[in-house]
Design an enzyme around this catalytic site. Structure first.
Site, PDB file in Angstrom:
ATOM      1  N   ARG A 102       0.829  -0.942  -0.093  1.00  0.00           N
ATOM      2  CA  ARG A 102      -0.002   0.103  -0.069  1.00  0.00           C
ATOM      3  C   ARG A 102       1.018   1.293  -0.068  1.00  0.00           C
ATOM      4  O   ARG A 102       1.956   1.250   0.609  1.00  0.00           O
ATOM      5  CB  ARG A 102      -1.030   0.060   1.283  1.00  0.00           C
ATOM      6  CG  ARG A 102      -2.031  -0.807   1.217  1.00  0.00           C
ATOM      7  CD  ARG A 102      -2.998  -0.464   0.043  1.00  0.00           C
ATOM      8  NE  ARG A 102      -4.171  -1.472  -0.053  1.00  0.00           N
ATOM      9  CZ  ARG A 102      -4.311  -2.464  -1.109  1.00  0.00           C
ATOM     10  NH1 ARG A 102      -3.302  -2.650  -1.508  1.00  0.00           N
ATOM     11  NH2 ARG A 102      -5.399  -3.204  -0.756  1.00  0.00           N
ATOM     12  N   ASP A 133       4.600  -0.260  -7.094  1.00  0.00           N
ATOM     13  CA  ASP A 133       3.288  -0.711  -7.691  1.00  0.00           C
ATOM     14  C   ASP A 133       2.137   0.071  -7.053  1.00  0.00           C
ATOM     15  O   ASP A 133       0.994   0.040  -7.539  1.00  0.00           O
ATOM     16  CB  ASP A 133       3.269  -2.221  -7.588  1.00  0.00           C
ATOM     17  CG  ASP A 133       1.996  -2.493  -8.304  1.00  0.00           C
ATOM     18  OD1 ASP A 133       1.762  -2.286  -9.610  1.00  0.00           O
ATOM     19  OD2 ASP A 133       0.999  -3.358  -7.768  1.00  0.00           O
ATOM     20  N   GLU A 135      -2.051   7.424  -5.906  1.00  0.00           N
ATOM     21  CA  GLU A 135      -2.598   6.583  -7.070  1.00  0.00           C
ATOM     22  C   GLU A 135      -4.074   6.647  -6.867  1.00  0.00           C
ATOM     23  O   GLU A 135      -4.355   6.368  -8.211  1.00  0.00           O
ATOM     24  CB  GLU A 135      -2.164   5.209  -6.659  1.00  0.00           C
ATOM     25  CG  GLU A 135      -2.927   4.307  -5.648  1.00  0.00           C
ATOM     26  CD  GLU A 135      -2.170   2.962  -5.455  1.00  0.00           C
ATOM     27  OE1 GLU A 135      -1.182   2.704  -5.478  1.00  0.00           O
ATOM     28  OE2 GLU A 135      -3.462   2.265  -5.282  1.00  0.00           O
ATOM     29  N   HIS A 156      -0.664  -0.292  -9.823  1.00  0.00           N
ATOM     30  CA  HIS A 156      -1.368  -1.291  -9.157  1.00  0.00           C
ATOM     31  C   HIS A 156      -1.687  -2.459  -9.863  1.00  0.00           C
ATOM     32  O   HIS A 156      -2.806  -2.923  -9.907  1.00  0.00           O
ATOM     33  CB  HIS A 156      -2.411  -0.651  -8.261  1.00  0.00           C
ATOM     34  CG  HIS A 156      -2.982  -1.317  -7.129  1.00  0.00           C
ATOM     35  ND1 HIS A 156      -3.323  -0.562  -5.957  1.00  0.00           N
ATOM     36  CD2 HIS A 156      -3.241  -2.546  -6.622  1.00  0.00           C
ATOM     37  CE1 HIS A 156      -3.538  -1.166  -4.918  1.00  0.00           C
ATOM     38  NE2 HIS A 156      -3.477  -2.693  -5.362  1.00  0.00           N
TER      39      HIS A 156
END
Ligand code: NAI
Length: 328
Positions: free
Chosen positions: A233, A257, A262, A294
């Site tokens: 996260r 990622d 985001e 993600h």
């Protein structure tokens, strides 16, 4: 059972429609829009809504769902930090999720980020296309014989630990609840993992205790030229402190990622937008940083498992037999 599916992309529809053939009692309508306080009212007349990790399931949205007679929230993901669980409980809304669809999908992406940033594949890919065959700026490090520091050894962390062992790395880890079956891992205090890891990979959930666990202080404990990977996260990492660390040449590479900014970006095409205050844009300006959006979960096998478990959850709710461990 009628389900309104929010934020449906083509790959979601393909994957759910394929599975749906086996569930005669379930009907799904797909919506482009994600759920929010305005679009929640569209769920009037549906038994359930299906939402994702970045969907807004805050108290006002849950209140609208409740008013419109929806009783079930089907999360097509593992994480549920976007749901106001207290409010859901108060309103009697059932929240079901897909706890583990393919840990290997996420772990393999974590190692992909680590290897790509280590060997500067993102730079080389573009350079060679321009007929530039020089090796300047591409020097990597061997992972073989180095130490992998895994933070969180649940399903994904364990899969990552096994991959690192396969690379010939020594594997150390920190978890509040060590897993004795992972007998090749040396469990350590968190601080020791920061100090000893050549590759540090985050695989713990975001909780109130570990918000910004990667910050100026913990970065200062790390080895110079460490590789840091976050597929967990974004809020586990203080982005400003990370940028300061990168500027101070602390990192050989950083692979993300997930990142703090985001939520407005995830799965959207924003090519034409001018991102004026973006820290992500600053991160992307560094040659030793790779950001993906993600996508760690995104494999055929994981999508199949997500749609299957989500429909099993819907069926289980209908029959009063919710699959164990899927309710939050
Ligand atoms: P899991 O529940 O199997 O394992 C989590 C582990 O973290 C547990 O062993 C737990 O004891 C440990 N843990 C909890 N708090 C901790 C802390 N403060 N420090 C160290 N360890 C701690 O979860 P799983 O399936 O392995 O997923 C891990 C995380 O990966 C999820 O919470 C989610 O944030 C992220 N994820 C990311 C995806 C992506 O596409 N990028 C997809 C799926 C999950």
């Amino acid at each position: 059972m009628k389900i309104l599916f929010y934020d449906a992309k083509k790959y979601d529809i393909d994957s759910f429609d394929k599975e749906l053939a086996d569930y005669a009692s379930i009907e799904i309508d797909y919506l482009d829009a994600d759920i929010n306080v305005r679009t929640a009212a569209l769920a009037k007349g549906y038994d359930a809504v299906c939402a994702f990790v970045s969907s807004d399931l805050s108290a006002p949205v849950l209140e609208v769902l409740h008013e419109e007679g929806v009783g079930l929230i089907l999360l097509r993901c593992a994480g549920f930090n976007n749901v106001n669980l207290e409010k859901a409980k108060e309103l009697g809304l059932t929240v079901l999720r897909v706890p583990g669809y393919s840990p290997e999908a996420v772990a393999e992406h974590a190692m992909t980020l680590a290897m790509s940033v280590n060997r500067r594949i993102h730079k080389e890919y573009i350079k060679v296309r321009e007929n530039n065959f020089s090796l300047e700026g591409l020097m990597g490090i061997n992972f073989y014989g180095k130490t992998a520091g895994i933070i969180g050894t649940g399903k994904i962390g364990a899969a990552m630990a096994r991959i690192c062992r396969g690379f010939g790395m020594r594997v150390i880890a920190y978890d509040k609840y060590p897993n004795p079956s992972l007998d090749f891992i040396e469990y350590k205090e968190l601080e020791e993992v920061f100090r000893e890891g050549d590759l540090i990979s985050l695989h713990c959930p975001l909780t109130i205790d570990n918000y910004h666990m990667i910050n100026a202080k913990t970065i200062s404990l790390m080895k110079d030229q460490v590789v840091l990977v976050n597929t967990s996260r974004g809020e586990l990492v203080d982005t400003d402190d990370l940028i300061a660390g990168i500027r101070a040449h602390k990192f050989h590479g950083v692979g993300l990622d997930v990142y703090e900014e985001e939520s407005g970006n995830v799965f959207e095409n924003r090519e034409a937008d001018i991102m004026e205050h973006s820290v992500t844009a600053r991160l992307l300006s560094f040659p030793n940083v790779i950001v993906t959006s993600h996508q760690a979960f995104f494999t055929e096998e994981a999508m199949e498992a997500i749609s299957h478990t989500t429909l099993e959850n819907a069926l289980g709710y209908e029959k009063g037999e919710i699959p164990t461990g899927n309710q939050v």
